[in-house]
Design a protein around this motif. Sequence first.
Motif, PDB file in Angstrom:
ATOM      1  N   GLY A 194       3.644 -18.916 -24.801  1.00 13.50           N
ATOM      2  CA  GLY A 194       4.981 -19.360 -24.431  1.00 13.50           C
ATOM      3  C   GLY A 194       5.174 -20.848 -24.489  1.00 13.50           C
ATOM      4  O   GLY A 194       6.248 -21.348 -24.141  1.00 13.50           O
ATOM      5  N   LEU A 195       4.149 -21.587 -24.920  1.00 12.71           N
ATOM      6  CA  LEU A 195       4.304 -23.041 -24.977  1.00 12.71           C
ATOM      7  C   LEU A 195       4.897 -23.456 -26.318  1.00 12.71           C
ATOM      8  O   LEU A 195       4.459 -22.994 -27.369  1.00 12.71           O
ATOM      9  CB  LEU A 195       2.958 -23.745 -24.768  1.00 12.71           C
ATOM     10  N   ARG A 196       5.891 -24.317 -26.239  1.00 15.34           N
ATOM     11  CA  ARG A 196       6.515 -24.865 -27.451  1.00 15.34           C
ATOM     12  C   ARG A 196       6.270 -26.362 -27.500  1.00 15.34           C
ATOM     13  O   ARG A 196       6.704 -27.103 -26.607  1.00 15.34           O
ATOM     14  CB  ARG A 196       8.012 -24.590 -27.448  1.00 15.34           C
ATOM     15  N   LEU A 197       5.606 -26.781 -28.535  1.00 13.60           N
ATOM     16  CA  LEU A 197       5.302 -28.203 -28.703  1.00 13.60           C
ATOM     17  C   LEU A 197       6.441 -28.865 -29.470  1.00 13.60           C
ATOM     18  O   LEU A 197       6.895 -28.341 -30.496  1.00 13.60           O
ATOM     19  CB  LEU A 197       3.993 -28.330 -29.487  1.00 13.60           C
ATOM     20  N   LEU A 198       6.908 -30.015 -28.983  1.00 13.97           N
ATOM     21  CA  LEU A 198       7.958 -30.757 -29.679  1.00 13.97           C
ATOM     22  C   LEU A 198       7.297 -31.855 -30.505  1.00 13.97           C
ATOM     23  O   LEU A 198       6.573 -32.679 -29.951  1.00 13.97           O
ATOM     24  CB  LEU A 198       8.940 -31.386 -28.683  1.00 13.97           C
ATOM     25  N   GLY A 199       7.541 -31.845 -31.796  1.00 11.29           N
ATOM     26  CA  GLY A 199       6.952 -32.903 -32.615  1.00 11.29           C
ATOM     27  C   GLY A 199       6.058 -32.353 -33.694  1.00 11.29           C
ATOM     28  O   GLY A 199       5.796 -31.143 -33.763  1.00 11.29           O
ATOM     29  N   PRO A 200       5.569 -33.240 -34.534  1.00 12.11           N
ATOM     30  CA  PRO A 200       4.795 -32.792 -35.703  1.00 12.11           C
ATOM     31  C   PRO A 200       3.397 -32.302 -35.312  1.00 12.11           C
ATOM     32  O   PRO A 200       2.774 -32.841 -34.414  1.00 12.11           O
ATOM     33  CB  PRO A 200       4.704 -34.053 -36.563  1.00 12.11           C
ATOM     34  N   VAL A 201       2.947 -31.269 -36.016  1.00 10.78           N
ATOM     35  CA  VAL A 201       1.587 -30.768 -35.794  1.00 10.78           C
ATOM     36  C   VAL A 201       0.858 -30.641 -37.134  1.00 10.78           C
ATOM     37  O   VAL A 201      -0.175 -30.016 -37.220  1.00 10.78           O
ATOM     38  CB  VAL A 201       1.599 -29.389 -35.090  1.00 10.78           C
ATOM     39  N   ASP A 202       1.428 -31.258 -38.156  1.00  7.63           N
ATOM     40  CA  ASP A 202       0.893 -31.052 -39.505  1.00  7.63           C
ATOM     41  C   ASP A 202       0.019 -32.215 -39.976  1.00  7.63           C
ATOM     42  O   ASP A 202      -0.206 -32.388 -41.151  1.00  7.63           O
ATOM     43  CB  ASP A 202       2.052 -30.870 -40.487  1.00  7.63           C
ATOM     44  N   GLY A 203      -0.472 -33.009 -39.049  1.00  4.33           N
ATOM     45  CA  GLY A 203      -1.308 -34.131 -39.460  1.00  4.33           C
ATOM     46  C   GLY A 203      -0.548 -35.427 -39.611  1.00  4.33           C
ATOM     47  O   GLY A 203      -1.134 -36.464 -39.919  1.00  4.33           O
ATOM     48  N   THR A 204       0.775 -35.392 -39.372  1.00  2.35           N
ATOM     49  CA  THR A 204       1.551 -36.635 -39.372  1.00  2.35           C
ATOM     50  C   THR A 204       0.963 -37.596 -38.338  1.00  2.35           C
ATOM     51  O   THR A 204       0.552 -37.179 -37.266  1.00  2.35           O
ATOM     52  CB  THR A 204       3.017 -36.334 -38.993  1.00  2.35           C
ATOM     53  N   ALA A 205       0.924 -38.874 -38.706  1.00  2.00           N
ATOM     54  CA  ALA A 205       0.385 -39.867 -37.769  1.00  2.00           C
ATOM     55  C   ALA A 205       1.167 -39.814 -36.459  1.00  2.00           C
ATOM     56  O   ALA A 205       2.396 -39.837 -36.469  1.00  2.00           O
ATOM     57  CB  ALA A 205       0.494 -41.251 -38.385  1.00  2.00           C
TER      58      ALA A 205
ATOM     59  N   LEU B 264      -9.313 -36.858 -28.175  1.00  2.00           N
ATOM     60  CA  LEU B 264      -8.633 -36.333 -26.983  1.00  2.00           C
ATOM     61  C   LEU B 264      -7.315 -35.663 -27.346  1.00  2.00           C
ATOM     62  O   LEU B 264      -6.958 -34.617 -26.808  1.00  2.00           O
ATOM     63  CB  LEU B 264      -8.335 -37.480 -26.012  1.00  2.00           C
ATOM     64  N   GLN B 265      -6.612 -36.289 -28.268  1.00  2.00           N
ATOM     65  CA  GLN B 265      -5.334 -35.715 -28.693  1.00  2.00           C
ATOM     66  C   GLN B 265      -5.543 -34.334 -29.306  1.00  2.00           C
ATOM     67  O   GLN B 265      -4.776 -33.411 -29.063  1.00  2.00           O
ATOM     68  CB  GLN B 265      -4.653 -36.632 -29.707  1.00  2.00           C
ATOM     69  N   GLN B 266      -6.600 -34.213 -30.087  1.00  3.44           N
ATOM     70  CA  GLN B 266      -6.897 -32.926 -30.708  1.00  3.44           C
ATOM     71  C   GLN B 266      -7.148 -31.864 -29.634  1.00  3.44           C
ATOM     72  O   GLN B 266      -6.639 -30.750 -29.714  1.00  3.44           O
ATOM     73  CB  GLN B 266      -8.132 -33.083 -31.606  1.00  3.44           C
ATOM     74  N   LEU B 267      -7.924 -32.239 -28.621  1.00  2.00           N
ATOM     75  CA  LEU B 267      -8.176 -31.319 -27.506  1.00  2.00           C
ATOM     76  C   LEU B 267      -6.877 -30.925 -26.806  1.00  2.00           C
ATOM     77  O   LEU B 267      -6.651 -29.761 -26.479  1.00  2.00           O
ATOM     78  CB  LEU B 267      -9.089 -31.991 -26.474  1.00  2.00           C
ATOM     79  N   LEU B 268      -6.052 -31.920 -26.603  1.00  2.64           N
ATOM     80  CA  LEU B 268      -4.778 -31.697 -25.910  1.00  2.64           C
ATOM     81  C   LEU B 268      -3.893 -30.737 -26.712  1.00  2.64           C
ATOM     82  O   LEU B 268      -3.383 -29.747 -26.171  1.00  2.64           O
ATOM     83  CB  LEU B 268      -4.063 -33.037 -25.699  1.00  2.64           C
ATOM     84  N   LEU B 269      -3.719 -31.034 -27.991  1.00  2.00           N
ATOM     85  CA  LEU B 269      -2.822 -30.209 -28.804  1.00  2.00           C
ATOM     86  C   LEU B 269      -3.366 -28.786 -28.941  1.00  2.00           C
ATOM     87  O   LEU B 269      -2.609 -27.814 -28.830  1.00  2.00           O
ATOM     88  CB  LEU B 269      -2.625 -30.847 -30.188  1.00  2.00           C
ATOM     89  N   GLN B 270      -4.656 -28.659 -29.165  1.00  3.82           N
ATOM     90  CA  GLN B 270      -5.236 -27.315 -29.298  1.00  3.82           C
ATOM     91  C   GLN B 270      -5.117 -26.541 -27.988  1.00  3.82           C
ATOM     92  O   GLN B 270      -4.778 -25.354 -27.986  1.00  3.82           O
ATOM     93  CB  GLN B 270      -6.709 -27.415 -29.704  1.00  3.82           C
ATOM     94  N   GLY B 271      -5.375 -27.212 -26.888  1.00  3.19           N
ATOM     95  CA  GLY B 271      -5.300 -26.543 -25.590  1.00  3.19           C
ATOM     96  C   GLY B 271      -3.887 -26.106 -25.263  1.00  3.19           C
ATOM     97  O   GLY B 271      -3.664 -24.998 -24.756  1.00  3.19           O
ATOM     98  N   LEU B 272      -2.926 -26.963 -25.560  1.00  4.24           N
ATOM     99  CA  LEU B 272      -1.529 -26.615 -25.282  1.00  4.24           C
ATOM    100  C   LEU B 272      -1.074 -25.452 -26.155  1.00  4.24           C
ATOM    101  O   LEU B 272      -0.429 -24.512 -25.675  1.00  4.24           O
ATOM    102  CB  LEU B 272      -0.634 -27.826 -25.521  1.00  4.24           C
ATOM    103  N   GLN B 273      -1.424 -25.526 -27.424  1.00  2.00           N
ATOM    104  CA  GLN B 273      -0.954 -24.486 -28.345  1.00  2.00           C
ATOM    105  C   GLN B 273      -1.570 -23.121 -28.041  1.00  2.00           C
ATOM    106  O   GLN B 273      -1.035 -22.102 -28.473  1.00  2.00           O
ATOM    107  CB  GLN B 273      -1.237 -24.907 -29.780  1.00  2.00           C
ATOM    108  N   ALA B 274      -2.665 -23.119 -27.306  1.00  3.65           N
ATOM    109  CA  ALA B 274      -3.303 -21.842 -26.950  1.00  3.65           C
ATOM    110  C   ALA B 274      -2.612 -21.177 -25.761  1.00  3.65           C
ATOM    111  O   ALA B 274      -2.901 -20.026 -25.438  1.00  3.65           O
ATOM    112  CB  ALA B 274      -4.775 -22.073 -26.626  1.00  3.65           C
ATOM    113  N   LEU B 275      -1.704 -21.890 -25.086  1.00  3.89           N
ATOM    114  CA  LEU B 275      -1.025 -21.326 -23.917  1.00  3.89           C
ATOM    115  C   LEU B 275       0.156 -20.477 -24.379  1.00  3.89           C
ATOM    116  O   LEU B 275       1.045 -20.976 -25.083  1.00  3.89           O
ATOM    117  CB  LEU B 275      -0.524 -22.445 -22.994  1.00  3.89           C
TER     118      LEU B 275
END
Lengths: 406, 143
Positions: free
Chosen positions: A319-330, A306-317
């Motif tokens: 102008g969206l800026r994600l706060l936090g690691p996206v490099d596979g960090t736990a 679910l997290q993968q779906l969430l992160l991928q979906g958000l990053q596809a929007l």
Amino acid sequence: MKTGFDPRMVRQDFPFFSSREQPYHYLDNAATAQMHAAAFEAMHRHDLENRANVMRGNHRLAERATTAYESARQVVARFINAAHASEIVFTGGTTAAINLVAASLGSQWKPGDEVVVSQAEHHSNLLPWQALQARGIVLRVLPLQVDGCLETEALATLIGPRCKLVAVTHASNVTGAVTDVAAVVAAARQVGAWVLLDGAQRVQHGPLDVQALGCDFYAFSGHKCFGPSGIGVLWGQAAWLDRMPPFLRGGGMVGRVEPDQADWAPAPRRFEAGTPPITQAVGLAAVLEALMQWDWDAVHAHEAALQQLLLQGLQALPGLRLLGPVDGTARLPLASFSLAELHPHDLCQVLDGQGVAVRGGHHCAQPLMAHFGVEASVRASLACYNDRSDVDALLAGLVHAREVLA
Amino acid sequence: MSDALYQQAIKNLARAAHGAGRLEIPDGSALRDNPLCGDRVRMEITRHDGMISTLGHDTRGCLLCRASASLIGRHAIGQDQAGIQAAQQALEQLLTQPDPPAALPWPELALFVPAHPFPSRHGCVLLPFQTLLAALKDSDDNA
């Protein structure tokens, strides 16, 4: 233990979902998770059949209430793999637990002694330590990497010989990043300092092993792990708890009291002055018992997908800026983000109109917000009972919100 | 339901940002934060015979907060403390009471009626007014 995991089946154990007339996509689990039926039922039954004060009376209700309360302590000990139930202190929540440690240990420290926190802390794990500065205790703040993760390489230089304790989050309530606890503990042990972990966010995601973590104190709240509000847990190594003075003083925590002096009961009672949250402890124990029956490998696989779906979906929007690691960090299954120039409160308001509950604000982590150069963000936090429809509703809601607010 | 909150008129009011800016030498100023989200409003005023003669605000906030500050920027010049208090009380009443006031001192206050069902947003709308009243008090203290 059950094997496998089906969020549709799990939802049946959460009365919230069956009580809704319309679908509601609850994605504010990092603030408060919905309560498990086991907690509802246990608390109702306790107050109906065993309601009395604990560790005071000897009538049958008092005996049963005391037994239930102490049994709850044992369940918590099993959930976090504490060596003994006497290491479990019931508090009002994570905040109360950390304040207890800060006030108790701080009263024994000398001016010039040091405590280390990180810039990623929830205010609950910052302000109690800040307050000790008035007594001459030095507060040192561990810097962060660009993505908000703790800069653990800086620990060696930050932790000096006067350091008494390192207090950090087990997992950030803003980024979800899970702390490299081994690195923190190893650095603290170099100077003989203790380690406190703020486990408020981590506890929702399955049983723990505080002994394997190697920390000295661990704090969490009942309402974050599908239990009632008004109760939290402080775990501390028995040898440390017995050396600590009480935080609050009152009934039930004494050895003997004379007009001008008193001595204290052993831990954990010395830290539970007054009538404790008895019913809530019973409810918390019931839900933790239920959680211990789950197949957590399967739950974690579900949450990760679910997290993968969430992160991928958000990053596809756009102008969206994600706060936090996206490099596979736990990281825990939550995401904080900003969307173009739209204010988080406005976004949350429109999303609520679409049946999606998320949190907007600074998440009681203003120094971390400052690190990211923002005042506030939107946070979507997933729990075991969420499914793909919740993520889809959030993503569609954000597209709609952008149109409404344009 | 919440979409009604973001009607075009309130978005236009926020974007117009009437009164936005700083004053060189204010008679009174105040800075207030919204503890929920970190929003911040600074109000600066000068006064003549008790009336607000110039006003500047620096508003970092949500759309409702910015619309509220813009509304103040449009109407506050020429008002005394009683006038600002009357506007704030009317706003509070329409946000919190079942029936809105019979008459509104500033007609655009009605734009905030859709915020009535959302108590967590009332602070957003009221923050600029609270800040302006604090600036008025500051100017009294400085007089």
